[in-house]
Design an enzyme around this catalytic site. Structure first.
Site, short mmCIF file in Angstrom:
data_model
loop_
_atom_site.label_atom_id
_atom_site.label_comp_id
_atom_site.label_asym_id
_atom_site.label_seq_id
_atom_site.Cartn_x
_atom_site.Cartn_y
_atom_site.Cartn_z
N HIS A 130 -2.01 -81.04 -17.89
CA HIS A 130 -2.33 -82.29 -17.10
C HIS A 130 -3.39 -83.02 -17.93
O HIS A 130 -2.97 -84.25 -18.05
CB HIS A 130 -3.25 -81.87 -15.79
CG HIS A 130 -3.62 -83.01 -15.07
ND1 HIS A 130 -3.04 -83.35 -14.12
CD2 HIS A 130 -4.85 -83.75 -15.19
CE1 HIS A 130 -3.37 -84.34 -13.45
NE2 HIS A 130 -4.56 -84.63 -14.36
N GLU A 131 -4.41 -82.62 -18.71
CA GLU A 131 -5.21 -83.47 -19.57
C GLU A 131 -4.56 -83.74 -20.50
O GLU A 131 -4.66 -84.94 -21.12
CB GLU A 131 -6.65 -82.70 -19.80
CG GLU A 131 -7.52 -82.17 -18.55
CD GLU A 131 -7.65 -83.31 -17.48
OE1 GLU A 131 -7.61 -84.63 -17.99
OE2 GLU A 131 -7.77 -83.12 -16.39
N HIS A 140 -1.70 -90.39 -13.16
CA HIS A 140 -1.43 -89.33 -12.08
C HIS A 140 -0.19 -89.65 -11.41
O HIS A 140 0.03 -90.64 -11.25
CB HIS A 140 -2.59 -89.47 -11.10
CG HIS A 140 -3.72 -88.60 -11.47
ND1 HIS A 140 -5.35 -89.27 -11.40
CD2 HIS A 140 -3.95 -87.73 -12.27
CE1 HIS A 140 -6.01 -88.50 -11.96
NE2 HIS A 140 -5.25 -87.42 -12.54
N CYS A 141 0.28 -88.65 -10.97
CA CYS A 141 1.70 -88.74 -10.28
C CYS A 141 1.62 -88.30 -8.78
O CYS A 141 1.03 -87.55 -8.27
CB CYS A 141 2.76 -87.64 -11.20
SG CYS A 141 4.41 -87.72 -10.30
N CYS A 146 4.47 -82.10 -9.35
CA CYS A 146 4.11 -82.37 -10.66
C CYS A 146 2.74 -81.95 -11.19
O CYS A 146 1.67 -82.11 -10.57
CB CYS A 146 4.40 -83.62 -10.96
SG CYS A 146 4.35 -84.36 -12.53
N CYS A 165 7.30 -83.55 -13.60
CA CYS A 165 8.61 -83.90 -12.85
C CYS A 165 9.36 -84.86 -13.62
O CYS A 165 9.08 -85.17 -14.74
CB CYS A 165 8.14 -84.74 -11.52
SG CYS A 165 7.45 -86.38 -12.08
N CYS A 168 8.10 -88.12 -14.92
CA CYS A 168 6.65 -88.12 -15.99
C CYS A 168 7.58 -87.59 -17.43
O CYS A 168 6.89 -87.81 -18.42
CB CYS A 168 5.65 -87.02 -15.45
SG CYS A 168 4.57 -87.70 -14.20
#
Length: 173
Positions: A130-131, A140-141, A146, A165, A168
């Site tokens: 994520h980071e 952010h999704c 995701c 996802c 992304c």
């Protein structure tokens, strides 16, 4: 792409391995492990009994040898007025950080039949991916599955996958 993992404080071999494996599997990138670093001077806030996340990002950016660098620490992090953060990154930046401190709760609330160790490993993978995603320009999704979904609680971390996802994925790869 090359990502350098910068352990800050006492980071277990398991956490390093999970972080490295997660990054390789999602971003198909080269991953290196930096020499362990000390907690950054000035990071601790005695009033909060927590550490400023930005200081760890600065450290990762400064000492890391990758195009992208992520600090991993067992310390409890905060950012501005937030009570805590699992991690922090600047959109398109070269440094980021995750904390394992609040990822270590024993269960996922019955969401799965996995052991506490497996749940923790998955959380580490998700937060690192994520980071680093933010450093690659991903925001952010809205897709709750995701890995880029905003997850302020471990329960929400547990719901998402360790993958991007389709939307992304198209934006980053």
């Amino acid at each position: 792409m090359h990502v350098d993992i910068v352990p800050v404080g006492e980071v277990s071999a398991q956490v390093k391995r999970e972080a490295s494996d997660g990054l390789r599997s999602v971003y198909d990138c080269e991953v290196s492990m930096h020499e362990p670093q000390s907690i950054p001077a000035g990071a601790y806030d005695g009033d909060r009994d927590q550490y400023r996340a930005e200081e760890f990002i600065d450290l990762a950016r400064r000492v890391g040898s990758g195009g992208k660098n992520i600090a991993i620490t067992p310390k409890d992090l905060f950012y501005r007025r937030r009570n805590y953060v699992f991690g922090l990154a600047y959109l398109g930046g070269s440094g980021s950080v995750i904390s394992t401190y609040r990822l270590q709760t024993s269960s996922d609330g019955g969401f799965s039949n996995r052991s506490a160790g497996e749940i923790f490993s998955q959380r580490v993978r998700k937060e690192v991916v994520h980071e680093v995603g933010h450093t690659l320009g991903l925001e952010h999704c809205d897709n709750k599955r995701c890995v880029m979904n905003f997850s302020p609680t471990v329960r929400q971390v547990d719901v998402k996958e360790v993958s991007l996802c389709g939307s992304c994925q198209r934006n980053v790869l």
